[in-house]
Enzyme design. Structure first.
Site, PDB file in Angstrom:
ATOM      1  N   LYS A  10       0.823  -1.219   0.000  1.00 54.12           N
ATOM      2  CA  LYS A  10       0.000   0.000   0.000  1.00 54.12           C
ATOM      3  C   LYS A  10       0.861   1.276   0.000  1.00 54.12           C
ATOM      4  CE  LYS A  10      -4.009  -2.141   2.307  1.00 54.12           C
ATOM      5  NZ  LYS A  10      -4.935  -2.037   3.480  1.00 54.12           N
ATOM      6  N   TYR A  50     -12.633  -1.690  -3.298  1.00 56.03           N
ATOM      7  CA  TYR A  50     -13.117  -1.811  -1.920  1.00 56.03           C
ATOM      8  C   TYR A  50     -14.643  -1.692  -1.823  1.00 56.03           C
ATOM      9  CZ  TYR A  50      -8.521  -1.962   0.344  1.00 56.03           C
ATOM     10  OH  TYR A  50      -7.277  -2.343   0.793  1.00 56.03           O
ATOM     11  N   ARG A 103       2.606  -6.477   9.000  1.00 62.92           N
ATOM     12  CA  ARG A 103       1.943  -5.320   9.621  1.00 62.92           C
ATOM     13  C   ARG A 103       2.563  -4.965  10.967  1.00 62.92           C
ATOM     14  NH1 ARG A 103      -4.155  -7.005   7.635  1.00 62.92           N
ATOM     15  NH2 ARG A 103      -4.249  -5.604   5.815  1.00 62.92           N
ATOM     16  N   ASN A 113      -1.976   0.276   6.836  1.00 59.81           N
ATOM     17  CA  ASN A 113      -1.424  -0.969   7.375  1.00 59.81           C
ATOM     18  C   ASN A 113      -0.589  -1.749   6.361  1.00 59.81           C
ATOM     19  OD1 ASN A 113      -3.526  -1.856   5.836  1.00 59.81           O
ATOM     20  ND2 ASN A 113      -4.676  -2.817   7.492  1.00 59.81           N
ATOM     21  N   HIS A 116      -2.250  -5.434   1.577  1.00 59.34           N
ATOM     22  CA  HIS A 116      -3.548  -6.073   1.375  1.00 59.34           C
ATOM     23  C   HIS A 116      -3.305  -7.504   0.922  1.00 59.34           C
ATOM     24  CE1 HIS A 116      -7.602  -6.914  -0.129  1.00 59.34           C
ATOM     25  NE2 HIS A 116      -6.978  -7.534  -1.112  1.00 59.34           N
ATOM     26  N   GLU A 127     -10.312 -10.232  -7.310  1.00 60.93           N
ATOM     27  CA  GLU A 127      -9.258  -9.220  -7.165  1.00 60.93           C
ATOM     28  C   GLU A 127      -8.125  -9.391  -8.183  1.00 60.93           C
ATOM     29  OE1 GLU A 127      -9.925  -8.341  -2.404  1.00 60.93           O
ATOM     30  OE2 GLU A 127      -8.151  -9.458  -3.019  1.00 60.93           O
TER      31      GLU A 127
END
Ligand code: ADP
Ligand code: MG
Length: 139
Positions: A10, A50, A103, A113, A116, A127
């Site tokens: 991320k 999302y 994490r 965090n 994913h 996805e």
């Protein structure tokens, strides 16, 4: 059974140049990378990705964050890849994440965090093609 899962490094992690460290943890765990690229998501792409969370209070902030900078998307393959990668990632809230998880090592907070990972085969099946064509996956 060998399966595939979808991963995102991320924006908070890419911004801190943690791609290499996170990819090393993924490879050291034995998961095989069968596709990888860097992208900068549009707001619309983040909202679509999302969509399951669209009623949640954090949805707007989450979408702003996910399109705030570049990310590294990848497809990982291996025996039980989905649950193995979830274990390697650690809990959503880094305060609850086990020692040695991505994490625990790197997440800033419950939103930023760092990674994913798909949570089930049905999710991975949506996805992976959201970001990759078959031509971009090897093996
Ligand atoms: P996970 O990524 O562990 O599967 P969820 O699917 O529940 O977690 O949530 C998706 C993402 O939304 C999280 O990874 C995190 O970035 C963000 N998020 C989840 N819960 C919260 C929260 N309470 N406040 C802010 N952001 C959150
Ligand atoms: Mg999730």
């Amino acid at each position: 059974m060998s399966e595939r899962t979808f991963s995102i490094i991320k924006p908070d992690a890419v911004e801190r140049n943690l791609q290499g460290a996170i990819i090393k943890m993924i490879q050291d765990s034995g998961l095989k990378i069968v596709g990888m690229k860097m992208i900068h998501m549009s707001r619309k792409q983040a909202e679509g990705f999302y969509a399951v969370h669209k009623e949640r209070p954090f949805f707007g902030s989450l979408c702003d964050y996910m399109c705030s900078g570049p990310v590294v998307v990848s497809v990982l393959e291996g025996e039980n890849a989905i649950s193995r990668y979830r274990t390697l990632m650690g809990a959503t809230n880094p305060e609850n994440a086990d020692e040695g998880t991505i994490r625990k090592c790197f997440a800033v907070d419950i939103e930023k965090n760092s990674v994913h990972g798909s949570d089930a085969p049905e999710t991975a099946a949506i996805e992976i093609p959201y970001f990759f064509s078959n031509l971009e996956l090897v093996g």
